[in-house]
Design an enzyme around this catalytic site. Structure first.
Site, PDB file in Angstrom:
ATOM      1  CD  GLU A 102      -2.985  -0.693  -0.143  1.00 29.09           C
ATOM      2  OE1 GLU A 102      -3.035   0.468  -0.593  1.00 29.09           O
ATOM      3  OE2 GLU A 102      -3.611  -1.636  -0.645  1.00 29.09           O
ATOM      4  CG  ASP A 161      -7.473   4.329  -4.537  1.00 27.65           C
ATOM      5  OD1 ASP A 161      -8.689   4.384  -4.825  1.00 27.65           O
ATOM      6  OD2 ASP A 161      -6.667   3.644  -5.195  1.00 27.65           O
ATOM      7  CE1 TYR A 165      -6.516   3.454  -0.334  1.00 26.99           C
ATOM      8  CE2 TYR A 165      -4.139   3.531   0.004  1.00 26.99           C
ATOM      9  CZ  TYR A 165      -5.256   2.937  -0.548  1.00 26.99           C
ATOM     10  OH  TYR A 165      -5.117   1.797  -1.305  1.00 26.99           O
TER      11      TYR A 165
END
Length: 291
Positions: A38, A139, A121
């Site tokens: 991520e 996102d 996020y």
């Protein structure tokens, strides 16, 4: 009982047959491997992330393995992913997980937010994808899909708004489906509902999309300019950092001077690397990656 999200079934069915096979989505993917993916995927496409992620996971399969190395090694093996402060964040994150959480990435969303470099996020994504939590994962791709499909707008606002978050949360299905919904909408934005050329003919929700049904009205907000790179401080910093990554020891200043002709910009970029903790200057005037 709240009304079922009408986008849910077509999006989940599309994802089941169209999702890319990515190693961090495999059933055996660890929370650490998902966290690494991520952070690497922020502002960087999958094709560039895959080889670097694979090398990282072979070298540092656990937070403790990375935490045991100096931060400069994280910067060295970050390669050309760009925005190398993310490498320092990951290293700091590995140390925090090792020292404060027994070497295990925490499952709790609020605790994830306390880790270095982990924002809203990333915390939501890791809590959802690694621990099957129920969170709104927003996102750029998700925000664009929801802007078009629900709000009837070509692009979302530049920064995430409270209204966007409320919309995303209102569309969340139950705990069983929420993690799949999160990644499925993200995948739809990455592969079909793209920023420059939406492939509406291939979209599973084109018949429900408010933007398409309104005739695809053009974006009316501030001009959206693509990021330039050539000749920027970012490019200069990248050149300087490449010299430091290639060396396994201190580098003389002359070796850095030759990679960028504009002396003022070069010195500014070099000072920035030192200020950001991506480089160290030694007493003899040489430079190295941080220890």
């Amino acid at each position: 009982m709240p009304e079922r999200n009408p986008l849910l079934t077509p999006v989940l069915e599309w994802y089941a047959r169209s999702a890319r096979e990515l190693p961090w989505r495999e059933p055996g993917a660890t929370p650490w491997s998902i966290l690494v993916s991520e952070i690497m995927l922020q502002q960087t496409p999958v094709a560039r992330v895959l080889p670097v992620w694979t090398e990282w996971m072979e070298r540092w399969p656990t937070p403790a393995a990375l935490a045991a190395e100096p931060p400069g090694e994280a910067v060295r093996h970050w390669g050309r992913l760009g925005y190398p402060r993310r490498a320092l964040n990951l290293h700091a994150c590995a140390r925090a997980v090792t020292e404060l959480h027994g070497g295990e990435v925490p499952a709790d969303h609020a605790t994830l937010l306390t880790l270095p470099g982990v924002g809203e996020y990333t915390a939501a994504a890791v809590a959802s994808f690694a621990f099957k939590g129920r969170h709104a994962v927003l996102d750029t791709n998700v925000r664009r899909v929801l802007a078009r499909a629900v709000r009837g707008e070509e692009y979302p606002p530049k920064a995430t708004t409270a209204a966007e978050r409320a919309l995303a949360e209102s569309l969340l299905p139950g705990p069983q489906e929420a993690p799949v919904w999160a990644v499925a909408v993200m995948e739809l934005g990455a592969l079909v509902c793209t920023a420059r050329a939406a492939r509406c003919a291939d979209c599973p929700i084109s018949g429900l999309c408010a933007w398409r049904l309104a005739g695809k009205p053009p974006y009316e907000g501030p001009a959206r300019r693509g990021q330039t790179y050539a000749g920027t401080d970012r490019q200069c910093r990248g050149r300087l950092l490449a010299v430091l990554r290639a060396a396994h020891g201190p580098v003389p200043k002359a070796a850095l001077d030759v990679v960028w002709s504009d002396a003022v910009q070069r010195e500014r970029a070099l000072d920035g690397l030192v200020a950001d903790g991506l480089a160290e200057v030694l007493d003899d005037g040489t430079y190295r990656l941080p220890l």
